[in-house]
Scaffold this active site. Structure first.
Site, PDB file in Angstrom:
ATOM      1  CB  SER A  14      -0.838  -0.056   1.148  1.00  0.00           C
ATOM      2  OG  SER A  14      -0.084   0.272   2.426  1.00  0.00           O
ATOM      3  CD  GLU A  35       4.403  -0.974  -7.723  1.00  0.00           C
ATOM      4  OE1 GLU A  35       3.172  -0.815  -7.873  1.00  0.00           O
ATOM      5  OE2 GLU A  35       5.190  -0.452  -8.755  1.00  0.00           O
ATOM      6  CB  CYS A  70       0.600  -4.470  -5.934  1.00  0.00           C
ATOM      7  SG  CYS A  70       2.266  -5.007  -5.551  1.00  0.00           S
TER       8      CYS A  70
END
Length: 146
Positions: A14, A35, A70
């Site tokens: 996140s 990331e 993600c």
């Protein structure tokens, strides 16, 4: 402060946690790759002409782990004069990626993790339709007997 025994830090997750990890890495002068947040794009350039190959890769990357990574590719940027050609290749590539029971060997991708995740995706599709975007392949959920 003691020198860190960590040579490099890589974090995927996140945005909020990514900020915390980046701050800690900076305080310790540890190189870091963060990331956070996803939404990775595939960029199709003017000199790229293997639309079928690019489309197959794009679909495989988007659908990996049911798109719940993600780093899953969630956007494709294509020169405006090549959209029709690339869209045709993308639809053809996606035709082979049907949802199904993850225990079946021919299944390309299984269900989403939760109804809440499914609802977020539906909301994003509805927002795109509200902006006048066009549905090329219907992505409505299938029954339990996909």
């Amino acid at each position: 402060m003691q020198p860190s025994r960590v040579a490099m830090l890589a974090f995927t997750g996140s945005t909020q946690t990514g900020r915390s990890v980046a701050k800690l890495a900076a305080e310790r002068l540890v190189p870091a790759i963060i990331e956070a947040g996803g939404k990775n794009a595939i960029v199709v350039l003017d000199d790229m002409t293997d639309y079928q190959g690019i489309a197959i890769d794009a679909v495989a990357e988007a659908y990996a782990n049911s798109g719940q990574l993600c780093v899953a590719r969630s956007k494709i940027l294509v020169p405006s004069d090549r959209i029709d050609q690339f869209s045709d290749a993308l639809v053809a590539a996606a035709a082979d990626f049907l949802p199904g029971d993850p225990l079946e060997p021919n299944t390309k991708f299984g269900p989403l993790a939760s109804k809440a995740h499914s609802d977020r995706i539906r909301s994003a599709v509805d927002m795109a339709l509200g902006r006048g975007e066009q549905v090329i392949r219907d992505g409505r959920p299938c029954s339990t007997t996909c």
